[in-house]
Design an enzyme around this catalytic site. Structure first.
Site, PDB file in Angstrom:
ATOM      1  N   GLU A  17       0.948  -1.329   0.193  1.00 16.56           N
ATOM      2  CA  GLU A  17       0.107  -0.278   0.365  1.00 16.56           C
ATOM      3  C   GLU A  17       1.004   1.272  -0.191  1.00 16.56           C
ATOM      4  O   GLU A  17       1.538   1.228   1.335  1.00 16.56           O
ATOM      5  CB  GLU A  17      -0.407  -0.110   1.378  1.00 16.56           C
ATOM      6  N   CYS A  31      -2.245   8.998   3.545  1.00 13.84           N
ATOM      7  CA  CYS A  31      -2.071   8.473   2.407  1.00 13.84           C
ATOM      8  C   CYS A  31      -3.374   9.079   1.596  1.00 13.84           C
ATOM      9  O   CYS A  31      -3.011   8.618   0.176  1.00 13.84           O
ATOM     10  CB  CYS A  31      -1.591   6.584   2.210  1.00 13.84           C
TER      11      CYS A  31
END
Ligand code: NAP
Length: 490
Positions: free
Chosen positions: A248, A285
């Site tokens: 990720e 993120c």
């Protein structure tokens, strides 16, 4: 002996005593211990897995005060945010406990024999899933609980029947070690092997590389930068026996705001957006790094409102000195690539000031330097002449954890095109609210096309995260005793 030093995020000063970096022998020991624990854990029942996960959640909660205080010293994320993150982490552990107890990892597809010649006729087939094996897990810097030692990767891997070896993040070493100590107490109390969860640590890249290369590792789970994830994915692929690597990574999370909604609610949306850009000092993120606006007076007004709202934000210290200097480097690169600054003020050594710039869609599409994630409170307004050009902007982004569409509430050709363009590049598409904040649910998808993740078909948040660590196997004409196990591995 190589030593490591935890750093106080707010002052940049050393915190606590130096720690020893893991030696190659210790990394080998952790990987071998995980491999030794695999046979028993892969065959464990759903209720055993649930008991461990629930005990781990309770252990975190019991030590909340000390853990949150330590996390705050190491990350400067603040006790309120960190306590909420600890709640989320315990929630995730319990959610995967429920999933294991309900038998999801043992679900089978039963396809009884059909008499007669093929292709219609076939033998008795049962499709089940087996755990992959030990997982090399890389903690994230910015979620010291929820994406760290006992975060979602560990919870979902344990629920799937896989041991885990954690690579501690250098940004919260003391916390990682303290949580790991709790894990070891729980494993001992439940008479489970200590190697079911291991921990390695070290500066530089050698420790992580050795872990991914270790023959005992069966998968990698990584949360961090696109650069770091790409390097470790290459290591996973270069092994004599390549392994799946679930990374990720970084993301720019475009927000497309259409003129009609801005005309109606521009001031409110500007303030919401400013809060999201500066939340946690922009260290998410899912932080909105690209704002796509059509050329329109309502968009002009939003730019002004956003600049004003962002100027009032007071970002706190960044997670590490390295991230603080990387933020300045990222801003400098963006300016060098042609971004026109709207808000650009000098920050302190630890805390940056929010950065906002603007660029035309043609330049954004032409210059890759404008499309890079700047980790921190930064965003780039991209002005497009039409919906068609806004779609080209999304296409240029290429891959993102999220895309937000504000004002696509009616069924129209333009809105269908925008939804198509957004779903083509993102794992999650929002029609209200801001992308920061990722709900732990059954339907969540946290992972989009490259460069936001290495495996866009999987998610690292939500119930489906367990799927990453289970591999399908078809049993053909299996004996009755094996079928009687109802999908539980031997
Ligand atoms: P990072 O620098 O990539 O570090 C992540 C981990 O990987 C650390 O343990 C680091 O070791 C290790 N590492 C990095 N490069 C390596 C290499 N070449 N070889 C071996 N190990 C390596 O990430 P970060 O700066 O801590 O985190 C910020 C980034 O994470 C941002 O881009 C953010 O968007 C992203 N992020 C993504 C998600 C998501 O869910 N997609 C969530 C949170 C953050 P050290 O600890 O020794 O440095």
């Amino acid at each position: 002996m190589t030593t490591l030093q935890s750093i106080q995020a707010r002052t940049g000063q050393p915190l606590g005593e130096p720690l020893a970096a893991s030696t190659p022998g210790q990394i080998d020991d952790a990987a071998r211990a995980a491999a030794a624990a695999f046979a028993g854990w892969s065959a464990s029942s759903g209720s055993s897995r649930a008991a461990l996960l629930r005990a781990l959640a309770a252990a975190l909660e019991a030590e909340r005060e000390g853990l949150v205080a330590l996390a705050d010293e190491e990350t400067a994320l603040g006790p309120v945010r960190l306590s909420g993150e600890l709640d989320r982490t315990a929630f995730q552990l319990r959610r995967f406990a429920d999933i294991a107890e309900r038998g999801l990892p043992f679900a089978t597809t039963d396809d009884p024999a059909v008499a007669g010649p093929p292709p219609a006729g076939h033998p008795a087939m049962v499709r089940l899933r087996v755990p992959l094996g030990p997982v090399a897990m890389f903690s994230a810097s910015n979620f010291p609980f929820a994406f760290s030692v006992l975060g979602g990767d560990t919870a979902s891997a344990l629920a799937a029947g896989c041991p885990v070896v954690v690579k501690a993040h250098s940004g919260h070493l003391l916390l990682s070690n303290r949580v790991f100590g709790l894990v070891q107490q729980v494993l001992k109390a439940q008479q489970l092997p200590a190697g079911l969860v291991g921990l390695v640590q070290g500066g530089g890249n050698d420790v992580g590389v050795q872990l991914v290369r270790h023959p005992a590792m069966a998968a990698g789970a990584f949360t961090g930068s696109t650069r770091g994830g790409a390097a470790l994915q290459a290591e996973a692929n270069a092994r004599p026996r390549p392994i799946p690597f679930y990374g990720e990574l970084g993301s720019t999370n475009p927000v497309v705001a259409l003129p009609a909604v801005l005309a109606a609610r521009g001031a409110e949306l500007a303030s919401t957006l400013a809060g999201s850009i500066a939340l946690g000092c922009g260290q998410f993120c899912t932080s909105p790094g690209v704002i796509v606006l059509l050329n329109d007076p309502a968009s002009d007004a939003l730019v002004q409102q956003l600049t004003t709202a962002l100027a009032t934000q007071k970002p706190h210290a960044m997670l590490t000195p390295g991230m603080r200097s990387a933020f300045d480097v990222g801003v400098t690169h963006m300016l060098a690539a042609g971004a026109q600054p709207l808000l650009h003020e000098a920050g302190s050594d630890q805390a940056p000031r929010p950065f906002l710039a603007q660029v035309d869609a043609v330049d954004f599409i032409a210059r890759p330097g404008l499309r890079e994630e700047v980790f921190g409170p930064s965003s780039l307004v991209v002005r497009a002449a039409s919906v068609a050009q806004a779609l080209e902007v999304l296409q240029a982004v290429g891959g993102s954890l999220t895309v937000t569409l504000w004002g696509a509430d009616e069924d129209s050709a333009d809105n269908r095109a925008l939804v198509r363009g957004a779903t083509a590049i993102a794992g999650r598409v929002l029609f209200a609210g801001v992308p920061t904040g990722v709900a732990v649910t059954a339907a969540q998808q946290h992972g989009g096309p490259w460069p936001s993740s290495t495996q866009p078909m999987s998610t690292s948040v939500g119930d489906a995260a367990i799927e990453r660590f289970l591999r399908p196997v078809a049993l053909q004409d299996a004996p009755a005793w094996l079928l009687a196990r109802n999908g539980q591995p031997c």
